[in-house]
Design a protein around this motif. Structure first.
Motif, PDB file in Angstrom:
ATOM      1  N   ILE A 118     117.539  83.906  82.383  1.00 22.69           N
ATOM      2  CA  ILE A 118     116.315  83.806  81.827  1.00 22.69           C
ATOM      3  C   ILE A 118     116.049  85.709  81.850  1.00 22.69           C
ATOM      4  CG2 ILE A 118     115.225  81.417  82.077  1.00 22.69           C
ATOM      5  CD1 ILE A 118     113.405  83.129  84.643  1.00 22.69           C
ATOM      6  N   LYS A 119     115.014  85.646  80.721  1.00 23.15           N
ATOM      7  CA  LYS A 119     115.049  87.259  80.023  1.00 23.15           C
ATOM      8  C   LYS A 119     112.910  86.810  80.484  1.00 23.15           C
ATOM      9  CE  LYS A 119     116.324  90.142  76.908  1.00 23.15           C
ATOM     10  NZ  LYS A 119     117.608  90.287  75.846  1.00 23.15           N
ATOM     11  N   ILE A 120     112.568  88.143  80.744  1.00 16.10           N
ATOM     12  CA  ILE A 120     110.773  88.073  81.000  1.00 16.10           C
ATOM     13  C   ILE A 120     110.819  89.483  80.473  1.00 16.10           C
ATOM     14  CG2 ILE A 120     109.264  87.869  82.484  1.00 16.10           C
ATOM     15  CD1 ILE A 120     110.801  86.879  84.186  1.00 16.10           C
ATOM     16  N   LEU A 121     109.318  89.356  79.623  1.00 13.20           N
ATOM     17  CA  LEU A 121     109.005  90.673  79.022  1.00 13.20           C
ATOM     18  C   LEU A 121     107.500  91.013  79.958  1.00 13.20           C
ATOM     19  CD1 LEU A 121     109.079  93.674  77.412  1.00 13.20           C
ATOM     20  CD2 LEU A 121     108.285  91.587  75.372  1.00 13.20           C
ATOM     21  N   ASP A 122     107.262  91.618  80.556  1.00 14.12           N
ATOM     22  CA  ASP A 122     106.056  91.874  80.849  1.00 14.12           C
ATOM     23  C   ASP A 122     104.810  93.021  79.791  1.00 14.12           C
ATOM     24  OD1 ASP A 122     102.981  91.811  82.276  1.00 14.12           O
ATOM     25  OD2 ASP A 122     104.518  93.892  83.764  1.00 14.12           O
ATOM     26  N   ILE A 123     103.718  92.609  79.072  1.00 15.58           N
ATOM     27  CA  ILE A 123     103.418  93.684  78.599  1.00 15.58           C
ATOM     28  C   ILE A 123     102.378  93.952  78.948  1.00 15.58           C
ATOM     29  CG2 ILE A 123     102.648  93.731  75.952  1.00 15.58           C
ATOM     30  CD1 ILE A 123     104.493  91.240  75.045  1.00 15.58           C
ATOM     31  N   GLY A 124     102.033  95.360  79.039  1.00 17.90           N
ATOM     32  CA  GLY A 124     101.429  96.619  79.733  1.00 17.90           C
ATOM     33  C   GLY A 124     101.305  96.168  80.615  1.00 17.90           C
ATOM     34  N   THR A 125     102.391  96.728  81.615  1.00 20.35           N
ATOM     35  CA  THR A 125     102.907  96.267  82.804  1.00 20.35           C
ATOM     36  C   THR A 125     101.658  96.650  83.968  1.00 20.35           C
ATOM     37  OG1 THR A 125     104.907  96.504  83.977  1.00 20.35           O
ATOM     38  CG2 THR A 125     104.220  98.330  83.202  1.00 20.35           C
ATOM     39  N   GLY A 126     101.294  98.392  83.648  1.00 16.10           N
ATOM     40  CA  GLY A 126     100.313  98.839  84.845  1.00 16.10           C
ATOM     41  C   GLY A 126     101.224  99.170  85.689  1.00 16.10           C
ATOM     42  N   SER A 127     101.210  98.950  87.238  1.00 15.91           N
ATOM     43  CA  SER A 127     101.356  98.690  88.763  1.00 15.91           C
ATOM     44  C   SER A 127     102.437  98.301  88.281  1.00 15.91           C
ATOM     45  CB  SER A 127     100.854  99.359  89.149  1.00 15.91           C
ATOM     46  OG  SER A 127     100.915  98.024  89.469  1.00 15.91           O
ATOM     47  N   GLY A 128     103.240  97.506  87.293  1.00 13.00           N
ATOM     48  CA  GLY A 128     104.564  97.083  87.303  1.00 13.00           C
ATOM     49  C   GLY A 128     104.929  95.625  88.342  1.00 13.00           C
ATOM     50  N   CYS A 129     102.741  95.441  88.609  1.00 14.01           N
ATOM     51  CA  CYS A 129     102.769  94.022  90.000  1.00 14.01           C
ATOM     52  C   CYS A 129     103.401  93.143  89.423  1.00 14.01           C
ATOM     53  CB  CYS A 129     101.908  94.196  90.355  1.00 14.01           C
ATOM     54  SG  CYS A 129     100.356  94.116  88.557  1.00 14.01           S
ATOM     55  N   ILE A 130     103.746  92.789  88.055  1.00 10.46           N
ATOM     56  CA  ILE A 130     104.116  91.486  87.924  1.00 10.46           C
ATOM     57  C   ILE A 130     105.549  91.295  87.448  1.00 10.46           C
ATOM     58  CG2 ILE A 130     104.660  89.940  85.645  1.00 10.46           C
ATOM     59  CD1 ILE A 130     101.163  90.118  85.396  1.00 10.46           C
ATOM     60  N   ALA A 131     105.307  92.189  86.829  1.00  7.41           N
ATOM     61  CA  ALA A 131     107.211  92.604  86.543  1.00  7.41           C
ATOM     62  C   ALA A 131     107.649  92.842  87.751  1.00  7.41           C
ATOM     63  CB  ALA A 131     107.636  93.688  85.846  1.00  7.41           C
ATOM     64  N   VAL A 132     107.687  93.560  88.848  1.00  9.47           N
ATOM     65  CA  VAL A 132     108.573  93.925  90.071  1.00  9.47           C
ATOM     66  C   VAL A 132     108.315  92.571  90.427  1.00  9.47           C
ATOM     67  CG1 VAL A 132     108.806  94.955  92.458  1.00  9.47           C
ATOM     68  CG2 VAL A 132     108.201  96.676  89.635  1.00  9.47           C
ATOM     69  N   ILE A 161     111.817 100.799  91.992  1.00 13.64           N
ATOM     70  CA  ILE A 161     112.550 101.109  93.386  1.00 13.64           C
ATOM     71  C   ILE A 161     111.976 101.353  94.099  1.00 13.64           C
ATOM     72  CG2 ILE A 161     113.644 103.778  93.953  1.00 13.64           C
ATOM     73  CD1 ILE A 161     113.212 104.494  90.906  1.00 13.64           C
ATOM     74  N   ASN A 162     110.704 101.587  94.988  1.00 12.05           N
ATOM     75  CA  ASN A 162     110.674 101.112  96.247  1.00 12.05           C
ATOM     76  C   ASN A 162     110.752  99.544  96.847  1.00 12.05           C
ATOM     77  OD1 ASN A 162     109.717 103.823  96.482  1.00 12.05           O
ATOM     78  ND2 ASN A 162     107.433 103.243  95.721  1.00 12.05           N
ATOM     79  N   ASN A 163     110.501  98.858  95.570  1.00  6.64           N
ATOM     80  CA  ASN A 163     110.530  97.537  96.012  1.00  6.64           C
ATOM     81  C   ASN A 163     112.685  97.081  95.824  1.00  6.64           C
ATOM     82  OD1 ASN A 163     108.247  95.907  97.405  1.00  6.64           O
ATOM     83  ND2 ASN A 163     107.423  97.762  95.472  1.00  6.64           N
ATOM     84  N   ASN A 164     113.138  97.927  95.370  1.00  2.00           N
ATOM     85  CA  ASN A 164     114.683  98.158  95.358  1.00  2.00           C
ATOM     86  C   ASN A 164     114.652  96.335  94.419  1.00  2.00           C
ATOM     87  OD1 ASN A 164     115.763  99.121  97.363  1.00  2.00           O
ATOM     88  ND2 ASN A 164     114.245  97.455  98.788  1.00  2.00           N
ATOM     89  N   VAL A 165     114.333  96.696  92.735  1.00  3.22           N
ATOM     90  CA  VAL A 165     114.560  95.688  92.124  1.00  3.22           C
ATOM     91  C   VAL A 165     114.981  96.497  91.052  1.00  3.22           C
ATOM     92  CG1 VAL A 165     112.772  93.605  92.955  1.00  3.22           C
ATOM     93  CG2 VAL A 165     112.316  95.852  91.699  1.00  3.22           C
TER      94      VAL A 165
END
Length: 284
Positions: A118-132, A161-165
């Motif tokens: 599956i392909k996921i797009l996070d729009i307005g990711t900020g800190s990346g918390c959702i995407a990561v 990087i810090n969460n290895n994803v």
């Protein structure tokens, strides 16, 4: 001075700004981050003391807390969905409500066969918390994320990087896009949604220190990001794909109405842990 004595002084000095529970939570967050000591350690050893250098550091933090600078910015990190995230004044501090949105997506997609990508797009990711968090918990997902802020993306990249994803980050202004470059199975966004008229409800630590670009929209077009993202989704959401939004608690009905008028179906509005309308999911 013994640490236990300083704890009492610390909480007392913050009394004009925070309730005792919150002030105490700050004390133990700093204690663990700066000294690797937990609450139980202090309870078991009442004789622990701070050095002079420790007092300098603690007093500096106390001074900033009295200005209501968010504790997460002072420590440079926060926890979200079981992971550690770097945060600074270029990104919003992740909220528990957003964890609920992430959990919704994971619960609805974790049972899919590993062979189904599956392909996921996070729009307005900020800190990346959702995407990561999604990349960490959905191994069959390829995750993309966009943000209008270059500095926010720099933080998000560090968090991946810090969460290895692996997350593919892109510098884009969603309001300027006519079409996405690819189709996605999931489009998720926690966009700016607080109206200027609601600023009086916002605490000083948020209003004075978190990025307004990621928080506020104009009163006369509060759903501008939802309309734009939904419009892009109509062109670039795969068959049976879904949108997931975090929303303004006061605009649940209006957001549902907008999505219905744009032809979306299976619209589900959910409340958060505080019983506020907070999340919506739908499909074309």
């Amino acid at each position: 001075m013994k640490i236990k004595q300083y704890r009492t002084q610390f909480i007392k000095e913050l009394a004009p700004f925070y309730d005792a529970y919150e002030a105490e939570s700050f004390f133990y967050l700093i204690l663990e981050e700066k000294h690797k000591l937990r609450q139980i350690d202090l309870a078991l050893n009442h004789e622990l003391v701070f050095t002079d250098d420790d007092f300098v550091m603690w007093d500096a933090l106390l001074k900033q807390l009295k200005k209501e600078v968010p504790i997460q910015y002072l420590l440079g990190k926060t926890h979200f969905y079981g992971l550690d995230f770097e945060v600074n004044d270029n990104v919003l501090i992740p909220r528990p409500e957003t964890e609920e949105l992430v959990e919704w997506i994971i619960n609805e997609n974790s049972s899919a066969p590993k062979s189904k990508k599956i392909k996921i797009l996070d729009i307005g990711t900020g800190s990346g918390c959702i995407a990561v968090s999604l990349a960490k918990n959905l191994p069959n997902a390829t995750v993309y994320a966009i943000d209008v802020s270059k500095k926010a993306l720099e933080t998000a990249k560090k968090n991946a990087i810090n969460n290895n994803v692996e997350v593919v980050f892109m510098l884009k202004n969603v309001l300027e896009l006519e079409m996405l470059k690819s189709d996605y199975d999931i489009i998720v966004s926690n966009p700016p949604y607080i109206r200027n008229l609601e600023k009086q409800e916002i605490r000083k630590n948020v209003l004075d220190y978190e990025p307004h670009l990621a928080l506020f929209v104009e009163d006369d077009d509060a759903l501008i990001f939802y309309r734009q993202i939904a419009s892009l989704a109509r062109k670039n959401l795969s068959d049976n794909g879904r949108i997931y939004f975090e929303i303004n608690q006061y605009l649940g009905k209006e957001t549902v109405d907008l999505l219905e008028k744009m032809g979306f179906k299976e619209i589900e509005l959910r409340k958060d842990i505080y019983d506020n309308d907070r999340m919506i999911s739908c499909k074309i």
